[in-house]
Design a protein around this motif. Structure first.
Motif, PDB file in Angstrom:
ATOM      1  N   HIS A 439       1.270  -1.297  -0.276  1.00  0.00           N
ATOM      2  CA  HIS A 439      -0.263   0.375   0.148  1.00  0.00           C
ATOM      3  C   HIS A 439       0.939   1.469   0.381  1.00  0.00           C
ATOM      4  N   ASP A 445      -4.363  -1.194  -4.409  1.00  0.00           N
ATOM      5  CA  ASP A 445      -5.334  -1.646  -5.419  1.00  0.00           C
ATOM      6  C   ASP A 445      -4.759  -2.388  -6.320  1.00  0.00           C
ATOM      7  N   ARG A 448      -4.747  -5.968  -4.474  1.00  0.00           N
ATOM      8  CA  ARG A 448      -6.608  -6.077  -4.051  1.00  0.00           C
ATOM      9  C   ARG A 448      -7.474  -6.948  -5.513  1.00  0.00           C
ATOM     10  N   SER A 449      -7.246  -5.754  -6.529  1.00  0.00           N
ATOM     11  CA  SER A 449      -7.914  -7.036  -7.741  1.00  0.00           C
ATOM     12  C   SER A 449      -6.587  -7.918  -8.531  1.00  0.00           C
TER      13      SER A 449
END
Length: 545
Positions: A439, A445, A448-449
């Protein structure tokens, strides 16, 4: 090559027994067939029948034992030799090895060492088994008929001489062939890695021609080198046939019975299989010797960094995360990679704790060399380099190195999960710490994808990474290492302007009190600098926050 071990010698004896069983099988079968044609009492053939069966079963059994023993010895020595080689390479890393291409290093460390160790299986065992089997056959024939024994002995001499010639031919061209193959590898790598740039300037055809020229040269050297193997492969069967004819003539002119005459004729004939491994053994010996030369050249390098002093008046902290961020100062520092010319000339640099410093300038002005000096990958030959006011060379080498996390322009992504790619920097880190580092590097992001989150596999055949993602991943590693100083060598060299600015902005924001030194030949991502100095001698500070 090193002297063969006891296990290799044992394997050679087992191999000789296997080959000898093959020779005995052929000779005994010939004797049995001819004697059986005379229709004797069957009881007189039982011994020969049992012998044929014994030799027929012994051949594969002893061959299996030979392969098992020789390969076990080679693999054991390979593991030991790799351990010794890696230990010898550690003092040379990276100051003396960085000048070699990655392909050349991979070849030197993996292929060359494998060639040298496997010579036990490919050279020592075949030559030993051939010599023992041939000598035993010559003695057997000499006991039955001295003239036939002399013919087989002459065959052994011809086989040895021809193999020696083949080895010399292979050795003479091995260095040139290795260089030519290196050219093929370098040009191919250039075309593959810079395909878009070559296309942009319309140089695809020129690059392809370079590859073709390099490949033609390698092919020509391979053809020239193959003459030795071809001569050996042709001469040995011819000499075997000639020895067989001589033994046949001797048998016809003697008063031996027909079965014995058959044995004398088939004994040298059966050696054709025994000699079949000699051409490849000559080639393997030449390769192993050339590999040994390259390994010696690699290990003969003098370390670029002096060993830690036996007694230090001070030492850098053992745990950089708890000790805080050091103050670094270079004063009039000069450094050289080859000991001939300086790659860094009288440079000054000061890095206050928690400061972000950017150094810009064209390629060749010493930026990367300066980072190497800071990280104790290269010792300076003039000037002063202090860590918290203490001369760096007076401190423990590993303690100083443990202060720095280095990020280069081609960060490596391992063929494993996202988690393990980061835990390389800190093996004890848990998932929360890994996620925090991702992060902080701007990959929150992104991770997380991913379909499997931290368990997603990266690398060849798995999830690919863009240039920006690769750069951020390497920065996340550096952050996870918790080392107080991060050194970045052209971290955004291959990125577009918006991505370069975003990557460096995220790094500055998430450094958490660490010092950061960035070197670059272009100003993209460094727009926050308080001042801009000339390209050939530029040092500038970014805002602390």
């Amino acid at each position: 090559m090193n002297l063969p071990s006891a296990r290799v010698l044992t394997a050679g004896g087992l191999g000789a027994t296997a080959l000898g069983s093959g020779v005995a099988l052929t000779a005994t079968s010939g004797w049995l067939v001819v004697r059986a044609s005379e229709q004797p009492v069957i009881l007189t053939l039982l011994t020969a029948i049992v012998a044929v069966r014994t030799f027929g079963m012994a051949r594969p059994v002893f061959r299996y034992w030979e392969r098992l023993r020789s390969h076990d010895a080679a693999l054991d020595e390979l593991a030991t030799a790799r351990t010794r080689l890696y230990a010898a390479l550690v003092p040379l890393t990276p100051g003396r090895l960085a000048r070699r291409g990655r392909a050349a290093m991979l070849t030197g460390v993996v292929d060359d060492l494998t060639e040298r160790v496997e010579a036990q299986v490919r050279v020592t065992v075949p030559i030993l088994t051939t010599a023992l089997t041939g000598a035993a056959t010559a003695v057997l024939c000499a006991v039955v008929e001295p003239a036939a024994g002399a013919a087989v002995a002459a065959l052994l001499v011809v086989a040895g001489a021809t193999t020696t010639i083949a080895w010399r031919v292979e050795s003479r061209g091995m260095a040139d062939l290795t260089a030519a193959r290196g050219d093929v590898t370098r040009t191919t790598e250039l075309v593959a890695s810079q395909a878009l740039d070559l296309q942009a300037v319309g140089a695809q055809s020129v690059a392809i021609n370079l590859v073709r020229t390099a490949q033609r040269r390698a092919d020509a050297l391979i053809r020239r080198q193959s003459w030795g193997r071809a001569a050996t492969a042709a001469t040995i069967p011819f000499a075997t046939a000639l020895a067989t004819v001589v033994c046949a003539a001797v048998a016809v002119g003697s008063d031996h019975t027909a079965p014995v005459a058959a044995l004398l004729v088939l004994a040298p004939f059966s050696l054709a299989e025994v000699f079949g491994a000699l051409p490849e053994a000559a080639r393997a010996l030449a390769r192993a010797q050339e590999a040994g030369v390259r390994l010696t050249q690699l290990l003969d390098e003098r370390p670029a960094v002096a060993a830690s002093p036996a007694t230090s008046t001070s030492s850098a902290p053992d745990d950089p995360a708890r000790a805080g961020t050091p103050h670094l100062r270079l004063s009039g520092v000069c450094a050289s990679w080859d000991g001939i010319g300086n790659a860094l000339d009288e440079r000054d640099l000061e890095v206050e704790p928690g400061q972000v410093v950017a150094v810009t300038g064209p390629s060749g002005c010493g930026k990367s060399t300066m980072l190497a000096v800071l990280a104790r990958q290269l010792d300076h030959n003039a000037g002063s380099y202090t860590v918290d006011g203490v001369e760096a060379t007076d401190l423990d080498l590993e303690s100083v190195r443990s202060l720095f996390a280095v990020v280069d322009d081609e960060p490596h992504v391992f063929a494993t999960s996202v988690r393990e790619n980061l835990r390389l920097a800190s093996a004890e880190a848990d998932d929360s710490e890994v996620s925090e580092a991702l992060h902080a590097a701007g990959l929150g992001d992104w991770v997380r994808s991913l379909p499997d989150g931290l368990d997603t596999k990266l690398g060849t055949g798995a999830r690919g990474l863009s240039g920006g993602e690769r750069a951020r991943l390497s920065i996340a590693r550096a952050l996870l290492s918790r080392r107080p100083v991060i050194l970045l060598d052209e971290p955004v060299a291959h990125l577009d302007h918006p991505t370069a600015v975003a990557v460096l902005r995220d790094l500055v924001r998430s450094r958490a009190g660490r010092s950061v030194v960035v070197v670059s030949h272009r100003p993209e991502g460094l727009e926050g600098a308080q001042q801009t100095l000339p390209w050939d001698d530029a040092t500038m500070e970014l805002a602390h926050g």
